[in-house]
Design a protein around this motif. Structure first.
Motif, short mmCIF file in Angstrom:
data_model
loop_
_atom_site.label_atom_id
_atom_site.label_comp_id
_atom_site.label_asym_id
_atom_site.label_seq_id
_atom_site.Cartn_x
_atom_site.Cartn_y
_atom_site.Cartn_z
N ILE A 26 42.62 39.01 13.07
CA ILE A 26 42.74 39.09 14.56
C ILE A 26 43.58 40.19 14.76
CG2 ILE A 26 44.19 38.17 16.44
CD1 ILE A 26 43.23 35.32 15.24
N ARG A 30 42.58 43.72 16.88
CA ARG A 30 43.34 43.89 17.84
C ARG A 30 43.89 45.51 17.90
NH1 ARG A 30 45.64 42.51 21.97
NH2 ARG A 30 47.51 43.12 22.69
N ILE A 36 42.02 40.03 22.99
CA ILE A 36 41.40 38.98 22.09
C ILE A 36 41.73 37.60 22.92
CG2 ILE A 36 41.42 38.02 19.61
CD1 ILE A 36 40.67 40.85 19.54
N CYS A 90 52.86 40.12 16.03
CA CYS A 90 51.75 40.12 17.21
C CYS A 90 52.12 39.33 18.01
CB CYS A 90 50.17 40.01 16.44
SG CYS A 90 49.13 39.82 17.44
N ALA A 92 51.55 36.54 20.76
CA ALA A 92 50.40 35.42 20.63
C ALA A 92 51.22 34.26 21.39
CB ALA A 92 50.22 35.30 19.40
N VAL A 130 47.84 38.01 22.60
CA VAL A 130 46.58 37.37 21.98
C VAL A 130 46.48 35.83 22.41
CG1 VAL A 130 45.33 36.29 19.99
CG2 VAL A 130 46.31 38.74 19.94
#
Ligand code: ASP
Ligand code: MG
Length: 409
Positions: A26, A30, A36, A90, A92, A130
């Motif tokens: 992922i 990204r 995403i 990241c 998320a 995300v």
């Protein structure tokens, strides 16, 4: 910058190690600058494990409580994946179906999606996150948790992609994509690079079960480009999309589907009068049994034969129903054959090419395989044969139509 919905199935998130490799995938995506949304299934085996717990307490557990239970499987994986993404720097955030308001009807264990509110997801995306959404679940008007039927995460992903007008919905699974036929039967079955929704529906309903069939219908209806690919390999897989503009250039045959799970019922010597097909098939359908192929021949002596197929699992019940009505409709005889197989050639290119059926029949004749029933539609020719010749038939057809070679004619 494009918006992608990526769906990872149970095997792809089956352990924390696998969840970590999904997270890496992922992040790589990204880094190309895309937005995403991720949809995940429960860890493989988890939904079955939960169902078994419920069944240990009650052979027919309450559907509402079953859904509350089953929805936990996906709640585990959204949280774990989000943790793995955050650990890698990241941003998320995870959401249950209810939280993003995947609104469904009230049909517990097989609910249908009515509407998705894309506001919340858009906010999170704008915030640089995300968004990780639990597949297979939603919420009804009253706020009850619902699930979409087994394999339903595929449909969740496609529905989200439709609601968000995503550029592509990618379904990551444990196979490389859609093949010309089952590679377990034909060794040189070839991975298809593209296929139309229509063809996929025929292949899926006939046994090439890579995707939940409802998700393909959904994708076709809302024109969501859908890609099936492996989580474990670097390969673009199969793109399922709208029909090619120029069907003349499409391969004539895309694939060969087959099924062994049907049974054939022949009701012979019934009077050839108006209403007879209804009187034979009606009671079977009324019992909720799905009838597949139906043929009735022309009568010579005022009587006719009605032949049809049902799922093997429904065969005994069908036999009883037909047994009951046989006298009423004056049938001479009723026979049931469970040792049959149905093979279908599928391809949109058939529309613009003649001679496919005869080539199919010749191929089977050359192998001395007897055809019991033939049915056709615009993009499909199906035959019913003796089950014991199934593999031979599929292999000879695969080779006769050159399906192993790229760009076959
Ligand atoms: N976890 C659900 C099932 O096993 C939904 C899915 O995997 O798509 O059926
Ligand atoms: Mg699945």
């Amino acid at each position: 910058m494009a918006l992608y919905v990526l769906k990872f199935g149970g095997t792809s998130v089956g352990s924390t190690e696998r969840i970590e490799s999904v997270a890496n995938k992922i992040i790589a995506f990204r880094e190309q600058g895309h937005d995403i949304v991720v949809v995940v299934s429960a860890m493989s085996g988890e939904t079955n494990r939960l169902l078994a717990l419920a069944h240990a307490l009650d052979t027919q557990p309450d559907p509402r409580e079953t859904d509350v239970l089953l929805a936990t499987g996906e709640q585990v994986t959204i949280a774990l994946l989000s943790i793995a993404l955050q650990k890698r720097g990241c941003k998320a955030r995870s959401f249950t179906g209810g939280q993003v308001r995947i609104l469904t009807d009230e049909a517990y264990t097989r609910a249908r999606i009515r509407e998705i509110d894309d506001k919340r997801i858009r906010q999170e995306l704008a915030d640089g996150c995300v968004v990780v959404v639990a597949g297979f679940q939603g919420i009804d008007e009253e706020g009850n948790i619902t699930t979409l039927g087994r394999g339903g995460s595929d449909t969740s992903a496609v529905a989200l992609a439709a609601a968000l007008k995503a550029d592509e919905c990618q379904i990551y699974t444990d196979v490389k994509g859609v093949y010309t036929t089952d590679p377990r039967v034909v060794e040189d079955a070839r991975l298809l690079r593209s296929i139309t929704f229509e063809e996929m529906l025929e292949l899926a309903s006939l046994g090439a079960k890579v995707l939940q069939i409802r998700s393909v219908e959904f994708a076709g209806k809302y024109k969501v480009p859908l890609r099936v690919l492996s989580s474990f390999e670097d390969d673009p897989g199969t793109l399922i999309s709208l029909e090619e503009e120029n069907e003349m250039e499409a391969p004539i045959i895309s694939g060969i589907a087959f099924t062994r799970d049907e049974a054939k019922i022949v009701v012979s010597g019934v009077p050839d009068v108006p209403g007879i097909a209804y009187r034979v098939i009606g009671p079977v359908s009324d019992a909720g049994i799905e009838v597949d192929v139906i043929v009735q021949n022309v009568s010579a002596d005022g009587t006719t034969d009605i032949t049809f197929t049902v799922k093997r699992a429904d065969c005994e019940q069908t036999r009883q129903i037909i047994g009951r009505i046989a006298k009423d409709v004056n049938a001479r005889d009723v026979t049931v054959d469970t040792k049959i197989a149905k093979i279908s050639l599928v391809g949109v290119g058939m529309r613009s090419h003649a001679g496919i059926a005869s080539k199919m029949f010749k191929t089977l004749a050359d192998e001395s395989i007897n055809i019991q029933i033939i049915t056709t539609s615009e993009i499909k020719i199906s035959v019913v044969i003796d089950e014991k010749y199934l593999e031979l038939a599929v292999r000879s057809l695969h080779s006769a139509f050159g399906l192993a070679e790229e760009g076959n004619a």
